[in-house]
Design a protein around this motif. Structure first.
Motif, PDB file in Angstrom:
ATOM      1  N   UNK A 166      -7.003  -7.814   0.154  1.00  0.00           N
ATOM      2  CA  UNK A 166      -6.208  -7.907  -0.579  1.00  0.00           C
ATOM      3  C   UNK A 166      -4.793  -8.013  -0.150  1.00  0.00           C
ATOM      4  N   UNK A 167      -4.589  -7.110   0.834  1.00  0.00           N
ATOM      5  CA  UNK A 167      -3.125  -6.732   1.186  1.00  0.00           C
ATOM      6  C   UNK A 167      -2.639  -7.400   2.586  1.00  0.00           C
ATOM      7  N   UNK A 168      -3.903  -7.647   3.564  1.00  0.00           N
ATOM      8  CA  UNK A 168      -3.516  -8.265   4.653  1.00  0.00           C
ATOM      9  C   UNK A 168      -3.507  -6.972   5.905  1.00  0.00           C
ATOM     10  N   UNK A 169      -2.982  -7.487   7.035  1.00  0.00           N
ATOM     11  CA  UNK A 169      -3.251  -6.328   7.955  1.00  0.00           C
ATOM     12  C   UNK A 169      -2.042  -5.589   8.445  1.00  0.00           C
ATOM     13  N   UNK A 170      -1.025  -5.709   7.491  1.00  0.00           N
ATOM     14  CA  UNK A 170       0.391  -5.046   7.664  1.00  0.00           C
ATOM     15  C   UNK A 170       0.424  -4.422   6.341  1.00  0.00           C
ATOM     16  N   UNK A 171       1.040  -3.190   6.506  1.00  0.00           N
ATOM     17  CA  UNK A 171       1.338  -2.375   5.151  1.00  0.00           C
ATOM     18  C   UNK A 171       1.597  -0.849   5.499  1.00  0.00           C
ATOM     19  N   UNK A 172       1.997   0.001   4.539  1.00  0.00           N
ATOM     20  CA  UNK A 172       1.909   1.204   4.195  1.00  0.00           C
ATOM     21  C   UNK A 172       1.252   1.588   3.069  1.00  0.00           C
ATOM     22  N   UNK A 173       0.094   2.590   3.454  1.00  0.00           N
ATOM     23  CA  UNK A 173      -1.149   2.929   2.467  1.00  0.00           C
ATOM     24  C   UNK A 173      -0.997   4.275   2.217  1.00  0.00           C
ATOM     25  N   UNK A 174      -0.715   4.895   0.751  1.00  0.00           N
ATOM     26  CA  UNK A 174      -1.002   6.225   0.458  1.00  0.00           C
ATOM     27  C   UNK A 174      -2.130   6.667   0.208  1.00  0.00           C
ATOM     28  N   UNK A 175      -2.749   7.514   0.725  1.00  0.00           N
ATOM     29  CA  UNK A 175      -4.137   7.965   0.397  1.00  0.00           C
ATOM     30  C   UNK A 175      -3.852   9.429  -0.320  1.00  0.00           C
ATOM     31  N   UNK A 176      -4.212   9.256  -1.655  1.00  0.00           N
ATOM     32  CA  UNK A 176      -4.059  10.425  -2.613  1.00  0.00           C
ATOM     33  C   UNK A 176      -5.375  11.543  -2.597  1.00  0.00           C
ATOM     34  N   UNK A 177      -5.176  12.634  -2.088  1.00  0.00           N
ATOM     35  CA  UNK A 177      -6.237  13.298  -2.343  1.00  0.00           C
ATOM     36  C   UNK A 177      -5.989  14.918  -2.858  1.00  0.00           C
ATOM     37  N   UNK A 178      -6.887  15.564  -3.277  1.00  0.00           N
ATOM     38  CA  UNK A 178      -6.749  16.914  -3.826  1.00  0.00           C
ATOM     39  C   UNK A 178      -6.446  18.056  -2.740  1.00  0.00           C
ATOM     40  N   UNK A 179      -5.638  19.091  -3.367  1.00  0.00           N
ATOM     41  CA  UNK A 179      -5.000  19.948  -2.384  1.00  0.00           C
ATOM     42  C   UNK A 179      -6.384  20.557  -1.555  1.00  0.00           C
ATOM     43  N   UNK A 180      -7.416  20.888  -2.434  1.00  0.00           N
ATOM     44  CA  UNK A 180      -8.775  21.406  -1.897  1.00  0.00           C
ATOM     45  C   UNK A 180      -9.793  20.404  -1.988  1.00  0.00           C
TER      46      UNK A 180
END
Length: 325
Positions: A166-180
């Motif tokens: 969808x986005x292509x091969x360039x970009x900044x991606x945020x991976x949101x995870x839990x603290x634990x």
């Protein structure tokens, strides 16, 4: 003399008739009683399904599948759970199940020392088999017999490939995870990074947030301040997606971002229908419930021993926004 002989013969005949009738009664009684005993033995397996998310649509489907399989296999199934992911009560339910000497425990895996101690020491010492469902824990640390659920490594890879498409091969991606992070979250994250690391122009930023909506909203707000040029978000924990989108919408247009998640819950499906989530990984919770009970019965009857230690993966697929409309 003759009269005495006749009386004696008559008495002998009565005795023979008595024993003949008694034997016939025993034969017919055994034919009537034996099937009932067999059925009772077949229904003797007592299984317990334990979850930390009793009130969610996902686990309602797991429960439905498990109950159907238990009924089909003539087993007794009880469903125990907690609301609001209360870990202490959840662990207490496992302790009670072990103390009750149930025949088998099917449980949502929890990657903590307390959980592993219960399954590895207490359940194992009493010979009670444990199968993890939906969320796994490492076998060598828990001695669970097997796992039934999604391949979370592949799920992470699939959502990452969809995002790149969808986005292509360039970009900044945020991976949101839990603290634990739970074991399944770490596995998903590994799958995502395995794909994205092949694209040097895609920059990833891992952001840890709490489990509450307020914590996730605060983490998202802080992230938007620090990284205003972010292009995409992946909610590694599915229950983060709604909070992320809500916080973004307070400041800018949600459709400026590519947003991805896991689990086709009512909330995420609604967000997809609104065009706020681009794609997610849909799982098969009902199949998880069915297969976990079926495998537990096979283990208990000796039909399938050992079970596959790597687990049994249920179907997953990418669901895109257009699929939800």
């Amino acid at each position: 003399m003759r009269k005495s002989i006749i009386v004696s013969l008559f008495a002998v005949c009565l005795v023979i008739l008595f024993f003949t009738l008694t034997s016939m009664v025993k034969v017919f009684s055994s034919e009537l009683i034996e099937p009932a005993l067999t059925a009772e033995q077949h229904n003797s397996y007592r299984l317990v399904l334990i979850t930390r998310e009793l009130d969610t649509p996902f686990w309602a489907k797991v429960e439905r599948g498990a109950k159907a399989a238990a009924e089909q296999n003539g087993a007794s199934l009880e469903v125990w759970g907690t609301y609001g992911t209360n870990r202490d009560d959840f662990l207490k339910n496992i302790e009670v199940a072990i103390a009750s000497k149930v025949d088998g425990i099917i449980v949502q895996g929890l990657d903590t020392d307390e959980f592993k101690s219960l399954t590895k020491v207490k359940a194992a010492s009493k010979g009670i088999p444990v199968i993890t469902v939906a969320n796994d824990v490492p076998m060598n640390e828990s001695l669970r017999r097997t796992y039934v659920g999604s391949d979370h490594l592949e799920a992470g890879s699939m959502i990452a490939r969809q995002m790149v498409s969808d986005m292509g091969f360039v970009g900044k991606v945020v991976l949101m995870v839990s603290d634990r992070q739970e074991y399944f979250q770490r596995t998903r994250l590994t799958g995502i990074l395995n794909v994205l690391n092949a694209y040097p122009k895609i920059i990833t930023k891992i952001v840890a947030a709490g489990d509450s909506r307020e914590d996730v909203a605060a983490a998202t707000n802080e992230l938007l301040n620090e990284e205003p040029d972010a292009d995409a978000f992946i909610a590694v924990s599915a229950n983060h997606a709604g909070s992320i989108i809500q916080e973004i919408s307070k400041r800018m247009r949600v459709d400026n971002f590519f947003i991805y998640s896991f689990d086709d819950s009512p909330e995420t499906l609604t967000l997809m229908q609104q065009g706020k989530i681009d794609a997610l990984i849909a799982q098969s919770p009902e199949a998880m419930g069915e297969e976990s009970v079926a495998l537990m019965i096979k283990w208990l009857t000796g039909e399938q021993v050992p079970l596959n230690p790597d687990g049994y993966f249920t179907d997953i697929r990418v669901m895109r926004a257009e699929d939800a409309k």
